[in-house]
Design a protein around this motif. Sequence first.
Motif, PDB file in Angstrom:
ATOM      1  N   GLY A 139       0.853  -1.177   0.000  1.00 60.87           N
ATOM      2  CA  GLY A 139       0.000   0.000   0.000  1.00 60.87           C
ATOM      3  C   GLY A 139       0.891   1.229   0.000  1.00 60.87           C
ATOM      4  O   GLY A 139       1.441   1.601   1.036  1.00 60.87           O
ATOM      5  N   ARG A 193      -6.238 -11.261  15.412  1.00 56.71           N
ATOM      6  CA  ARG A 193      -5.011 -10.880  14.711  1.00 56.71           C
ATOM      7  C   ARG A 193      -3.811 -10.974  15.647  1.00 56.71           C
ATOM      8  O   ARG A 193      -3.846 -10.457  16.770  1.00 56.71           O
ATOM      9  CB  ARG A 193      -5.121  -9.464  14.155  1.00 56.71           C
ATOM     10  CG  ARG A 193      -5.952  -9.374  12.885  1.00 56.71           C
ATOM     11  CD  ARG A 193      -5.611  -8.127  12.087  1.00 56.71           C
ATOM     12  NE  ARG A 193      -5.766  -6.916  12.891  1.00 56.71           N
ATOM     13  CZ  ARG A 193      -5.330  -5.729  12.510  1.00 56.71           C
ATOM     14  NH1 ARG A 193      -4.684  -5.589  11.360  1.00 56.71           N
ATOM     15  NH2 ARG A 193      -5.510  -4.668  13.275  1.00 56.71           N
ATOM     16  N   SER A 242       0.447  -1.570   4.198  1.00 56.06           N
ATOM     17  CA  SER A 242       0.090  -2.959   3.941  1.00 56.06           C
ATOM     18  C   SER A 242       1.158  -3.612   3.086  1.00 56.06           C
ATOM     19  O   SER A 242       1.804  -2.968   2.261  1.00 56.06           O
ATOM     20  CB  SER A 242      -1.270  -3.043   3.227  1.00 56.06           C
ATOM     21  OG  SER A 242      -1.206  -2.418   1.954  1.00 56.06           O
ATOM     22  N   HIS A 243       1.349  -4.899   3.300  1.00 56.52           N
ATOM     23  CA  HIS A 243       2.343  -5.680   2.556  1.00 56.52           C
ATOM     24  C   HIS A 243       1.755  -7.044   2.267  1.00 56.52           C
ATOM     25  O   HIS A 243       1.154  -7.677   3.142  1.00 56.52           O
ATOM     26  CB  HIS A 243       3.623  -5.836   3.371  1.00 56.52           C
ATOM     27  CG  HIS A 243       4.546  -6.897   2.852  1.00 56.52           C
ATOM     28  ND1 HIS A 243       5.543  -6.635   1.947  1.00 56.52           N
ATOM     29  CD2 HIS A 243       4.601  -8.235   3.098  1.00 56.52           C
ATOM     30  CE1 HIS A 243       6.190  -7.756   1.667  1.00 56.52           C
ATOM     31  NE2 HIS A 243       5.635  -8.741   2.349  1.00 56.52           N
ATOM     32  N   ALA A 244       1.915  -7.503   1.032  1.00 57.69           N
ATOM     33  CA  ALA A 244       1.504  -8.860   0.659  1.00 57.69           C
ATOM     34  C   ALA A 244       2.631  -9.502  -0.124  1.00 57.69           C
ATOM     35  O   ALA A 244       3.391  -8.823  -0.817  1.00 57.69           O
ATOM     36  CB  ALA A 244       0.221  -8.826  -0.170  1.00 57.69           C
ATOM     37  N   THR A 253       9.663  -3.656   0.637  1.00 56.87           N
ATOM     38  CA  THR A 253       8.723  -2.780   1.328  1.00 56.87           C
ATOM     39  C   THR A 253       9.462  -1.855   2.280  1.00 56.87           C
ATOM     40  O   THR A 253       9.179  -0.643   2.340  1.00 56.87           O
ATOM     41  CB  THR A 253       7.691  -3.626   2.108  1.00 56.87           C
ATOM     42  OG1 THR A 253       7.004  -4.489   1.194  1.00 56.87           O
ATOM     43  CG2 THR A 253       6.681  -2.736   2.806  1.00 56.87           C
ATOM     44  N   PHE A 278      -1.167  -9.093  11.778  1.00 56.35           N
ATOM     45  CA  PHE A 278      -1.482 -10.024  10.693  1.00 56.35           C
ATOM     46  C   PHE A 278      -2.371 -11.143  11.217  1.00 56.35           C
ATOM     47  O   PHE A 278      -2.428 -11.412  12.430  1.00 56.35           O
ATOM     48  CB  PHE A 278      -0.203 -10.632  10.121  1.00 56.35           C
ATOM     49  CG  PHE A 278       0.741 -11.141  11.182  1.00 56.35           C
ATOM     50  CD1 PHE A 278       0.645 -12.438  11.677  1.00 56.35           C
ATOM     51  CD2 PHE A 278       1.715 -10.311  11.724  1.00 56.35           C
ATOM     52  CE1 PHE A 278       1.508 -12.893  12.670  1.00 56.35           C
ATOM     53  CE2 PHE A 278       2.585 -10.758  12.715  1.00 56.35           C
ATOM     54  CZ  PHE A 278       2.481 -12.052  13.183  1.00 56.35           C
ATOM     55  N   ALA A 290       0.299 -11.552   4.514  1.00 51.67           N
ATOM     56  CA  ALA A 290      -0.499 -10.335   4.351  1.00 51.67           C
ATOM     57  C   ALA A 290      -0.498  -9.651   5.702  1.00 51.67           C
ATOM     58  O   ALA A 290      -1.049 -10.170   6.674  1.00 51.67           O
ATOM     59  CB  ALA A 290      -1.919 -10.657   3.898  1.00 51.67           C
ATOM     60  N   GLU A 292       0.167  -5.750   8.152  1.00 55.02           N
ATOM     61  CA  GLU A 292       0.274  -4.311   8.265  1.00 55.02           C
ATOM     62  C   GLU A 292       1.513  -3.971   9.099  1.00 55.02           C
ATOM     63  O   GLU A 292       1.782  -4.614  10.107  1.00 55.02           O
ATOM     64  CB  GLU A 292      -0.949  -3.713   8.964  1.00 55.02           C
ATOM     65  CG  GLU A 292      -2.221  -3.785   8.142  1.00 55.02           C
ATOM     66  CD  GLU A 292      -3.405  -3.134   8.847  1.00 55.02           C
ATOM     67  OE1 GLU A 292      -4.370  -2.807   8.166  1.00 55.02           O
ATOM     68  OE2 GLU A 292      -3.333  -2.995  10.098  1.00 55.02           O
ATOM     69  N   TRP A 294       2.970  -0.992  11.241  1.00 53.76           N
ATOM     70  CA  TRP A 294       2.589   0.265  11.893  1.00 53.76           C
ATOM     71  C   TRP A 294       3.865   1.052  12.195  1.00 53.76           C
ATOM     72  O   TRP A 294       4.593   0.726  13.140  1.00 53.76           O
ATOM     73  CB  TRP A 294       1.829  -0.009  13.175  1.00 53.76           C
ATOM     74  CG  TRP A 294       0.471  -0.630  12.970  1.00 53.76           C
ATOM     75  CD1 TRP A 294       0.082  -1.474  11.963  1.00 53.76           C
ATOM     76  CD2 TRP A 294      -0.679  -0.482  13.811  1.00 53.76           C
ATOM     77  NE1 TRP A 294      -1.220  -1.853  12.126  1.00 53.76           N
ATOM     78  CE2 TRP A 294      -1.717  -1.261  13.244  1.00 53.76           C
ATOM     79  CE3 TRP A 294      -0.924   0.215  14.980  1.00 53.76           C
ATOM     80  CZ2 TRP A 294      -2.974  -1.333  13.816  1.00 53.76           C
ATOM     81  CZ3 TRP A 294      -2.180   0.138  15.554  1.00 53.76           C
ATOM     82  CH2 TRP A 294      -3.199  -0.626  14.971  1.00 53.76           C
TER      83      TRP A 294
END
Length: 299
Positions: A139, A193, A242-244, A253, A278, A290, A292, A294
């Motif tokens: 993202g 999560r 976000s990272h995938a 990233t 996650f 997948a 996030e 922060w």
Amino acid sequence: MSGRNAIPLTLSRIQEVIDYVEDNLQSDFGIRDLAELAGMSHWHFQRVFRATVGETVKNYIRRRRLSWAAQRLLDGKENVLDIALDAGFDSNEAFTRAFRAQFGASPREFRQNRQAPGFPQIKPQITQVYLEHLHHNVGLAPRLDASPEIRLVGIKADLTVPHEAFDLIELGRPLWQSFLARLGEVPNRVGERAALLCDIVSSSETEIRVFIMPCIEVGNFSDVPEGMVTTVRPALHNAVFSHAGSGSAWEYTMHYIFGAWLPCSGYVLADAPAFFRFAPQASPFDEHSALEYWVALKG
């Protein structure tokens, strides 16, 4: 940044600099010339370049010139001193020291053996896999928000490793597997999560001390399972990325966040451990993750 598929301008400029260096290895240019080409201040350019490429501008230029010189050694019978001078070295002695440090052999040994450890070395190509990863798996525009304090329960490890051995994915995977096997023991969970905290505690010239803590948010700290620890992430302002994709692509990233987004954002990092969230089935340690990230910012 206008959209998810827009190529970050900062990274495009760094690629232009890389291409310029490659085309002008025999020319006399300095870091300020490259900063001007990139349209950045001298200080800003050096920070962005190092975060994106992974080394300082000075070291990168020297490494590329040495690789270019190594190819010339293989291609013909030119005098070593002439090659050294063309590569920007003042003497054969200085060239030989730098060449041996990079390739593990003197220029003459390299030419005689036709091969040396660490050769060939190629320039980075940010505009290919790197940017494709950014376009599809990151993202690019983070979500900005303020989070309340978060209570966390997990398994924590304090590790001391050589700098070159610090790999969050490899070091954290056994910890995550141990925690995942016991996740159901944690009472008072808030949602499903999971999270990961990590930070560099200290470092020396040879070693780095870190802590890694896979964990999960809880409403309170009652009945903490044996062998687990608690911590509180304070209320913070965050840029949430976000990272995938696979964990091995995570470095792309990170390079984008700290090499392109942060220097241009106007924000300043807060002093807080790295924090990832996650679903347990899509952790950073899985092939198809997948998550996030922060990034804590000063308010």
